[in-house]
Motif scaffolding. Sequence first.
Motif, PDB file in Angstrom:
ATOM      1  N   HIS A 156     -11.680  -1.037  -1.250  1.00 16.09           N
ATOM      2  CA  HIS A 156     -10.553  -0.106  -1.234  1.00 16.09           C
ATOM      3  C   HIS A 156     -11.013   1.289  -1.641  1.00 16.09           C
ATOM      4  O   HIS A 156     -10.592   2.288  -1.034  1.00 16.09           O
ATOM      5  CB  HIS A 156      -9.459  -0.605  -2.179  1.00 16.09           C
ATOM      6  CG  HIS A 156      -8.304   0.341  -2.310  1.00 16.09           C
ATOM      7  ND1 HIS A 156      -7.485   0.670  -1.251  1.00 16.09           N
ATOM      8  CD2 HIS A 156      -7.824   1.034  -3.380  1.00 16.09           C
ATOM      9  CE1 HIS A 156      -6.555   1.522  -1.659  1.00 16.09           C
ATOM     10  NE2 HIS A 156      -6.744   1.762  -2.944  1.00 16.09           N
ATOM     11  N   GLN A 203     -10.384   4.326   0.715  1.00  9.23           N
ATOM     12  CA  GLN A 203      -9.356   5.262   0.265  1.00  9.23           C
ATOM     13  C   GLN A 203      -9.911   6.660   0.015  1.00  9.23           C
ATOM     14  O   GLN A 203      -9.265   7.663   0.338  1.00  9.23           O
ATOM     15  CB  GLN A 203      -8.676   4.736  -0.992  1.00  9.23           C
ATOM     16  CG  GLN A 203      -7.428   5.517  -1.396  1.00  9.23           C
ATOM     17  CD  GLN A 203      -6.373   5.477  -0.308  1.00  9.23           C
ATOM     18  OE1 GLN A 203      -5.855   4.426   0.024  1.00  9.23           O
ATOM     19  NE2 GLN A 203      -6.057   6.626   0.269  1.00  9.23           N
ATOM     20  N   LEU A 241     -11.914  -6.585  -3.131  1.00  9.58           N
ATOM     21  CA  LEU A 241     -10.850  -5.623  -2.847  1.00  9.58           C
ATOM     22  C   LEU A 241     -11.079  -4.263  -3.483  1.00  9.58           C
ATOM     23  O   LEU A 241     -10.968  -3.228  -2.819  1.00  9.58           O
ATOM     24  CB  LEU A 241      -9.496  -6.192  -3.309  1.00  9.58           C
ATOM     25  CG  LEU A 241      -8.303  -5.284  -3.039  1.00  9.58           C
ATOM     26  CD1 LEU A 241      -8.092  -5.094  -1.548  1.00  9.58           C
ATOM     27  CD2 LEU A 241      -7.039  -5.828  -3.695  1.00  9.58           C
ATOM     28  N   GLU A 242     -11.376  -4.234  -4.765  1.00  3.83           N
ATOM     29  CA  GLU A 242     -11.482  -2.951  -5.471  1.00  3.83           C
ATOM     30  C   GLU A 242     -12.585  -2.052  -4.917  1.00  3.83           C
ATOM     31  O   GLU A 242     -12.324  -0.885  -4.603  1.00  3.83           O
ATOM     32  CB  GLU A 242     -11.662  -3.197  -6.963  1.00  3.83           C
ATOM     33  CG  GLU A 242     -10.427  -3.808  -7.620  1.00  3.83           C
ATOM     34  CD  GLU A 242     -10.685  -4.295  -9.028  1.00  3.83           C
ATOM     35  OE1 GLU A 242      -9.745  -4.830  -9.649  1.00  3.83           O
ATOM     36  OE2 GLU A 242     -11.829  -4.160  -9.509  1.00  3.83           O
ATOM     37  N   TRP A 301       0.885  -1.161   0.000  1.00  3.58           N
ATOM     38  CA  TRP A 301       0.000   0.000   0.000  1.00  3.58           C
ATOM     39  C   TRP A 301       0.917   1.202   0.000  1.00  3.58           C
ATOM     40  O   TRP A 301       1.573   1.492   1.003  1.00  3.58           O
ATOM     41  CB  TRP A 301      -0.880  -0.041   1.244  1.00  3.58           C
ATOM     42  CG  TRP A 301      -1.928   1.015   1.360  1.00  3.58           C
ATOM     43  CD1 TRP A 301      -2.428   1.827   0.378  1.00  3.58           C
ATOM     44  CD2 TRP A 301      -2.625   1.372   2.560  1.00  3.58           C
ATOM     45  NE1 TRP A 301      -3.387   2.658   0.872  1.00  3.58           N
ATOM     46  CE2 TRP A 301      -3.527   2.404   2.222  1.00  3.58           C
ATOM     47  CE3 TRP A 301      -2.573   0.919   3.878  1.00  3.58           C
ATOM     48  CZ2 TRP A 301      -4.373   2.998   3.160  1.00  3.58           C
ATOM     49  CZ3 TRP A 301      -3.406   1.503   4.815  1.00  3.58           C
ATOM     50  CH2 TRP A 301      -4.300   2.519   4.459  1.00  3.58           C
TER      51      TRP A 301
END
Length: 226
Positions: free
Chosen positions: A204, A208, A200-201, A164
């Motif tokens: 995230h 984020q 995940l995408e 990351w």
Amino acid sequence: MMHPARRGALLAAGVVAGLTTGYLAVVRPRLLRWGATVDEVQGPYPGAELIPGGSRGATMAVTIDAPPSRVWPWLVQMGADRAGWYSWDRLDNFGRRSAGTIHPEWQEIAVGDHLAAKPDGSEWWEVAALEPERFLGLRMSIDLRGRPFDPARTGPRYYTDSTWGFELREAAGERTRLVVSGYWSLRPQWLQPVMSIAVLEPSHWVMQTRQFSNLKRLAAATNAAR
């Protein structure tokens, strides 16, 4: 005449297929490059050598109204046992509120240090790359039961190993382009695209973008108060 139950099943399948196609064709590409320019997405990004054979993940970016020297202190004090992650605290910081000020006692970090991902320290992000005020690379290596392992040694058969990264680029007007990306390897390999697209995408992106929003506010306020 087609049985109503079969007609309903086909209709549902068509809706699911349409939504899936729309997500993959329209929504997903935007999530993978949220806020980033073409050059930031397609250009080189630090840390590729840390995950041999890993694939690059999403590249996201934000412009912060403060120079890198004012953004960097917020990044180095991250950690579940320190300042938190400046995201959705109920989801990634176990309900503890992330810090709203710079803490001098958390400013010194070095390659090899652990930034706790859980308050008890059972999982962590390791500082894998460090270039003050320019790049911070964090790495997490765990098996699929959530147990950390040393990637320098022979690892488990099934695992996830990822970075990351936080790259700070000077921008006009004493501002910062914060570009976040990283590399990921998962075994079994066939599971990686499934987990990436399905889990995940989108997760995230949710976390984020929240972190970007808070970092932008905190760093700009600190800079204005200098």
